[in-house]
Design an enzyme around this catalytic site. Structure first.
Site, PDB file in Angstrom:
ATOM      1  N   ASN A   9      29.938  42.937 -34.031  1.00 21.26           N
ATOM      2  CA  ASN A   9      29.091  43.940 -34.684  1.00 21.26           C
ATOM      3  C   ASN A   9      28.586  43.378 -36.013  1.00 21.26           C
ATOM      4  O   ASN A   9      29.313  43.380 -37.000  1.00 21.26           O
ATOM      5  CB  ASN A   9      29.912  45.221 -34.900  1.00 21.26           C
ATOM      6  CG  ASN A   9      29.115  46.297 -35.609  1.00 21.26           C
ATOM      7  OD1 ASN A   9      27.900  46.178 -35.788  1.00 21.26           O
ATOM      8  ND2 ASN A   9      29.790  47.360 -36.018  1.00 21.26           N
ATOM      9  N   LYS A  11      26.365  44.500 -37.906  1.00 21.54           N
ATOM     10  CA  LYS A  11      25.951  45.556 -38.854  1.00 21.54           C
ATOM     11  C   LYS A  11      24.602  45.200 -39.476  1.00 21.54           C
ATOM     12  O   LYS A  11      23.748  44.631 -38.809  1.00 21.54           O
ATOM     13  CB  LYS A  11      27.049  45.790 -39.893  1.00 21.54           C
ATOM     14  CG  LYS A  11      28.405  46.073 -39.246  1.00 21.54           C
ATOM     15  CD  LYS A  11      29.433  46.592 -40.186  1.00 21.54           C
ATOM     16  CE  LYS A  11      30.740  46.811 -39.421  1.00 21.54           C
ATOM     17  NZ  LYS A  11      31.791  47.390 -40.228  1.00 21.54           N
ATOM     18  N   HIS A  93      30.240  55.037 -34.334  1.00 24.50           N
ATOM     19  CA  HIS A  93      30.895  54.213 -35.359  1.00 24.50           C
ATOM     20  C   HIS A  93      31.141  55.067 -36.612  1.00 24.50           C
ATOM     21  O   HIS A  93      30.320  55.904 -36.968  1.00 24.50           O
ATOM     22  CB  HIS A  93      30.010  53.003 -35.706  1.00 24.50           C
ATOM     23  CG  HIS A  93      30.758  51.972 -36.497  1.00 24.50           C
ATOM     24  ND1 HIS A  93      30.995  52.128 -37.839  1.00 24.50           N
ATOM     25  CD2 HIS A  93      31.351  50.810 -36.133  1.00 24.50           C
ATOM     26  CE1 HIS A  93      31.697  51.086 -38.268  1.00 24.50           C
ATOM     27  NE2 HIS A  93      31.916  50.278 -37.252  1.00 24.50           N
ATOM     28  N   GLU A  95      30.863  54.439 -39.618  1.00 27.22           N
ATOM     29  CA  GLU A  95      29.814  54.351 -40.643  1.00 27.22           C
ATOM     30  C   GLU A  95      28.662  55.289 -40.311  1.00 27.22           C
ATOM     31  O   GLU A  95      28.019  55.846 -41.212  1.00 27.22           O
ATOM     32  CB  GLU A  95      29.343  52.886 -40.776  1.00 27.22           C
ATOM     33  CG  GLU A  95      30.400  52.051 -41.501  1.00 27.22           C
ATOM     34  CD  GLU A  95      30.399  50.572 -41.161  1.00 27.22           C
ATOM     35  OE1 GLU A  95      29.421  50.081 -40.570  1.00 27.22           O
ATOM     36  OE2 GLU A  95      31.405  49.902 -41.489  1.00 27.22           O
ATOM     37  N   GLU A 165      39.227  52.286 -34.108  1.00 27.22           N
ATOM     38  CA  GLU A 165      38.927  51.664 -35.403  1.00 27.22           C
ATOM     39  C   GLU A 165      39.381  52.591 -36.529  1.00 27.22           C
ATOM     40  O   GLU A 165      38.625  53.485 -36.938  1.00 27.22           O
ATOM     41  CB  GLU A 165      37.418  51.436 -35.543  1.00 27.22           C
ATOM     42  CG  GLU A 165      36.821  50.528 -34.494  1.00 27.22           C
ATOM     43  CD  GLU A 165      35.558  49.839 -35.000  1.00 27.22           C
ATOM     44  OE1 GLU A 165      35.556  48.610 -35.002  1.00 27.22           O
ATOM     45  OE2 GLU A 165      34.607  50.520 -35.424  1.00 27.22           O
ATOM     46  N   GLY A 171      36.562  46.775 -42.830  1.00 27.54           N
ATOM     47  CA  GLY A 171      36.020  46.046 -43.981  1.00 27.54           C
ATOM     48  C   GLY A 171      36.948  45.985 -45.186  1.00 27.54           C
ATOM     49  O   GLY A 171      36.531  45.610 -46.277  1.00 27.54           O
ATOM     50  N   SER A 211      38.958  45.001 -39.636  1.00 25.31           N
ATOM     51  CA  SER A 211      39.510  43.798 -40.277  1.00 25.31           C
ATOM     52  C   SER A 211      40.187  42.854 -39.288  1.00 25.31           C
ATOM     53  O   SER A 211      41.194  42.225 -39.600  1.00 25.31           O
ATOM     54  CB  SER A 211      40.464  44.170 -41.412  1.00 25.31           C
ATOM     55  OG  SER A 211      39.759  44.826 -42.446  1.00 25.31           O
ATOM     56  N   GLY A 232      33.716  43.067 -36.972  1.00 16.36           N
ATOM     57  CA  GLY A 232      32.610  43.236 -37.912  1.00 16.36           C
ATOM     58  C   GLY A 232      32.433  41.986 -38.755  1.00 16.36           C
ATOM     59  O   GLY A 232      31.850  40.993 -38.314  1.00 16.36           O
TER      60      GLY A 232
HETATM   61  P1  PGA Z   1      35.293  44.870 -39.827  1.00 17.61           P
HETATM   62  O1  PGA Z   1      34.405  45.964 -39.064  1.00 17.61           O
HETATM   63  O2  PGA Z   1      35.781  43.904 -38.790  1.00 17.61           O
HETATM   64  O3  PGA Z   1      34.392  44.263 -40.838  1.00 17.61           O
HETATM   65  O4  PGA Z   1      36.447  45.623 -40.455  1.00 17.61           O
HETATM   66  C1  PGA Z   1      34.722  46.392 -37.768  1.00 17.61           C
HETATM   67  C2  PGA Z   1      33.748  47.439 -37.319  1.00 17.61           C
HETATM   68  O5  PGA Z   1      33.312  48.235 -38.145  1.00 17.61           O
HETATM   69  O6  PGA Z   1      33.375  47.488 -36.140  1.00 17.61           O
END
Ligand code: PGA
Length: 248
Positions: A9, A11, A93, A95, A165, A171, A211, A232
């Protein structure tokens, strides 16, 4: 045995040239690792461009549904993705839930529309730290998944990838303990079995996101009911992706 699956992903990151170069390299990685399903989710404007070159599967980070066309300024429809032969989409997601106020009913309706249209849906769920500290993580995830399951036909199970998640892990560099991941993935597997009979329920893949890095993927990949990862930040690095793919 469920085939492992890894989603990259990206983003809202990378320039066009960076995206083209990374997609090319990850595609070579995908060709060499056919035991793993690999899907790259680039920024939406690059989907058309990348879909013109042959490579690993591409997916959209978001989609609007259920209408195929209409007055929805700024949105991308399932039909647009189908025109590009894109068959994978991330829905729900955290976000999107947090920053764009997408609520459960809307998310479920998008997921059902995408499943009906034959897409593979990466459906994200997960709790905040506050919810976890209150001991309500499983009931939270249960509510997020139950409302979707109730609207699903069992034949849609094979196109569903549940991405667990935890919001506090996305993140942040923090990850749940291996015991916590085992417990939550086992709980989600149990929910799948409650709602759908075998072999339908067995086909649902449950992946971990938040993460996930080259350093921690190996241990997580060994856990029961961890069928892969949604990556991500680390998916922006070719060498990290190489190690993560190797670990599954
Ligand atoms: P991250 O994001 O690996 O940067 O924590 C994962 C995601 O949001 O799918």
């Amino acid at each position: 045995m469920r085939k492992k699956i890894v989603g990259a992903n990206w983003k809202m990151n990378l320039s066009r040239l960076e995206a083209e170069s990374l997609y090319h390299k990850i595609s070579i990685l995908g060709e060499a690792n056919t035991h793993v399903d690999l899907v790259v989710f680039p920024p939406q404007p690059f989907l058309g461009l990348l879909s013109r070159s042959s490579g690993v599967a591409l997916g959209a980070q978001n989609v609007y549904g259920p209408e195929f066309f209409g007055a929805y300024t700024g949105e991308t429809s399932l039909q647009h993705l189908m025109d590009l032969h894109i068959q994978h989409v991330i829905i729900g997601h955290s976000e999107r839930r947090m920053y764009f106020n997408e609520h459960s009913d809307f998310i479920d309706s998008k997921a059902i529309a995408a499943l009906n249209a034959g897409f593979q849906v990466f459906f994200c769920c997960g709790e905040s730290m506050e919810i976890r500290e209150n001991g309500a993580a499983t009931s939270w995830v249960q509510a997020q998944l139950t409302s979707l399951f109730e609207q699903m036909d069992p034949t849609m199970c094979s196109a569903l990838v549940i991405a667990y998640e935890p919001i506090w892990a996305i993140g942040t560099g923090k990850v749940p303990s291996l015991d916590e991941i085992t417990a939550m993935h086992g709980f989600i597997r149990g929910l799948c079995e409650q709602h759908f009979e075998s072999p339908f329920s067995d086909a649902i893949r449950i992946i971990y996101g938040g993460s996930c890095t080259a350093d921690n993927a190996g241990a997580m990949a060994q856990l029961p009911n961890v069928d892969g990862f949604l990556v991500g930040g680390a998916s922006l690095s070719y060498s990290s992706m190489e190690e993560i793919i190797a670990s599954v």
